[in-house]
Each structure stands twice: as structure tokens, then as C-alpha cells.
Design a protein around this motif. Structure first.
Motif, mmCIF file in Angstrom:
data_model
loop_
_atom_site.group_PDB
_atom_site.id
_atom_site.type_symbol
_atom_site.label_atom_id
_atom_site.label_comp_id
_atom_site.label_asym_id
_atom_site.label_seq_id
_atom_site.Cartn_x
_atom_site.Cartn_y
_atom_site.Cartn_z
ATOM 1 N N LEU A 229 0.576 -1.205 -0.080
ATOM 2 C CA LEU A 229 -0.099 -0.065 -0.164
ATOM 3 C C LEU A 229 0.884 1.217 -0.174
ATOM 4 O O LEU A 229 0.644 2.248 -0.883
ATOM 5 C CB LEU A 229 -0.887 0.042 1.251
ATOM 6 N N ILE A 230 1.975 1.279 0.900
ATOM 7 C CA ILE A 230 2.836 2.521 0.811
ATOM 8 C C ILE A 230 3.416 2.737 -0.526
ATOM 9 O O ILE A 230 3.552 3.795 -0.875
ATOM 10 C CB ILE A 230 3.848 2.283 2.098
ATOM 11 N N LYS A 231 3.862 1.665 -0.990
ATOM 12 C CA LYS A 231 4.617 1.895 -2.574
ATOM 13 C C LYS A 231 3.599 2.196 -3.606
ATOM 14 O O LYS A 231 3.747 3.228 -4.209
ATOM 15 C CB LYS A 231 5.005 0.554 -3.022
ATOM 16 N N VAL A 232 2.394 1.930 -3.384
ATOM 17 C CA VAL A 232 1.384 2.281 -4.454
ATOM 18 C C VAL A 232 0.804 3.666 -4.212
ATOM 19 O O VAL A 232 0.879 4.425 -5.152
ATOM 20 C CB VAL A 232 0.270 1.321 -4.249
ATOM 21 N N ILE A 233 0.708 4.084 -2.920
ATOM 22 C CA ILE A 233 0.161 5.518 -2.626
ATOM 23 C C ILE A 233 1.607 6.357 -3.017
ATOM 24 O O ILE A 233 1.295 7.611 -3.613
ATOM 25 C CB ILE A 233 0.041 5.800 -1.115
#
Length: 269
Positions: A229-233
Motif C-alpha cells: 500500500l505504501i509503495k502504491v500511494i
């Protein structure tokens, strides 16, 4: 780039499983505060205590929320603003995998996601974000990219979530709203959705199909999805679709029908 630091997030289904892992990972990456919008009161309070124990007080609140009730969903936004003054990130995570109650499943997985997007677009993220950009992450599934025979209605809701994200992720919407839409598709993950799944489909024929799938599944931890999720955001472009599975996070390129037509005429392209 850290698009999370100093921001406020609202996570549906944030009381357990991947949703709770999302909340913790966001806070580890500098999130100012998070609202856990969760229908299960016991899960919500337990999750809140875990966050308080790890991150201290005033980092989270729990709001009992049925995402199929637009009024309750809006109350979660309002309570977030009352407590934290801003809201920047919406994670539409609440979902069930239960074709046996398919009407309820559509309500949670798809209608609830629509409510969250509309509330973000019409009032809350567009008006009360900290910086110039708001972010909506719609949690779909790899079953939204494939033909999931054992749970066709569940798969249909996840295909719909991807389509919804890509449509609102067009430049013409971003230019007027400055809200970035992203779809995250977890692979098979060790969450309550996976437990007793044989009892939550349309009948014996579907149970047999699922029994054939089970020995071949590679199951990941919810913490892996939270890191994704952090990478995607941080890296995801508006309207992009991402997969998190097997300790990998990668973007999916979905061609338009015009591109597919050209490829059929000239396969070497």
C-alpha cells in the motif's frame, strides 16, 4: 516521496486483517492519524487499543460504520474532521467474500466503495485535505483481474471496483478534483475472508471447484499487502492498478479495446 507523512486517513474495515495492517503501516510511515471505520464493535475497540499501545494516544479513533449505509459512512468522515481537522486519504477496504449472501456482498464490496468515493469527491477530500492532493485507494483483488470460478459474484464486485477506479482516475476528473485514484489488488492473503471459504459460496458445485484450488494457493501475510500500500500511494499514477502477491508489488497495464484491436491485426506490435 512520502505522500503519507503528516496526513490523516480513513480506512473502512480497519478493525482487523489487512485493514488494521494498513493503519499500522501508514502510521509507521509518518501518518498523522487514522480513523478505523469498522462494523464490528469488538474488532474496532481491539484494533484501537493495539494502535494506542504501539503508537500512543491521539493517533487513531474507531467509528462503528456499516459502509452500505451512506449516513453512517458520512458520520465516519464527520467524526474524523471533528477529531483531526483534516482528511487526506480514503482506503476503501471493507469487503466480504460470501456469494451465499450475494446481495449483501455487492452492497459492501461495490456500493460501499461507491459511497466512499462520492463522499470523498463531493465534499470531504476535496475540501478538507491538508495539501493540494487527496488520495483514494480502492481495494480490489486479483480475482478482479481473472475468472474466479469458485466465487463468480465476488469476482464480479472486484472487477467493478477496478473499473470504477480507472474511470474516476481519468485526467479530466483529476483536473477538477485533485484526487488521485488507485486500485490495489491483493493476492491470496491470510485474512478472515479466507477462513471457512468453502461454506460461503453458491453450493456444492462451487465448493468442489474451490477444493481443487486450495492445494495450489500461495498465501501471503497481510503485512505484505500493507507494505505494498505504501509503495502504491507513493508511486502510483492516477487511475493505476496494482497487484500485491508473493512479496511483489507491480503495476498492471490494462490495454484499451482499441489497443487490443491493433494487436490482433498486427501481433508483432
Amino acid at each position: 516521496m512520502n505522500a503519507v507523512a503528516g496526513k490523516v486517513a480513513l480506512i473502512t474495515g480497519g478493525g482487523a486483517g489487512i485493514g488494521l495492517c494498513y493503519a499500522k503501516e501508514l502510521l509507521r510511515n509518518g501518518l498523522k492519524a487514522v480513523t478505523l471505520a469498522e462494523i464490528n464493535k469488538e474488532n474496532g475497540h481491539n484494533a484501537l487499543k493495539q494502535i494506542q499501545d504501539e503508537f500512543g494516544p491521539d493517533k487513531a479513533i474507531f467509528v462503528k460504520t456499516d459502509v452500505t449505509d451512506k449516513g453512517q459512512f458520512e458520520d465516519a468522515f464527520k467524526t474524523t474532521l471533528e477529531k483531526f481537522k483534516n482528511i487526506d486519504i480514503l482506503i476503501n477496504n471493507a469487503g466480504i467474500m460470501n456469494d451465499a449472501v450475494w446481495e449483501r456482498q455487492i452492497g459492501i464490496n461495490f456500493v460501499g466503495t461507491i459511497y466512499g468515493c462520492l463522499l470523498a469527491l463531493d465534499n470531504y477530500l476535496i475540501k478538507y485535505r491538508t495539501d493540494r492532493e487527496g488520495i483514494v485507494v480502492n481495494v480490489a483483488s486479483i480475482s478482479g483481474l481473472e475468472r474466479f470460478q469458485a466465487f463468480p459474484i465476488y469476482a464480479g464486485t472486484k472487477h467493478a471496483v477496478i473499473g470504477l477506479t480507472r474511470a474516476w482516475g481519468m485526467d479530466m476528473h483529476y483536473s477538477r478534483t485533485k484526487i488521485r485514484f488507485l486500485a490495489l489488488c491483493p493476492g491470496v492473503t491470510d485474512t478472515p475472508l479466507l477462513h471457512d471459504c468453502l461454506e460461503r459460496n453458491l453450493g456444492p458445485a462451487y465448493q468442489d471447484i474451490m477444493k481443487g484450488h486450495l492445494p495450489h494457493l500461495t498465501i501471503q501475510s497481510p503485512e505484505n499487502v500493507a507494505r505494498a500500500l505504501i509503495k502504491v500511494i507513493n508511486e502510483g499514477q492516477n487511475g493505476s492498478v496494482w497487484v500485491a502477491e508473493h512479496n511483489e508489488t507491480y503495476e498492471i497495464d490494462i490495454p484499451s479495446r482499441q489497443q487490443l484491436r491493433i494487436r490482433m491485426k498486427d501481433p508483432d506490435l
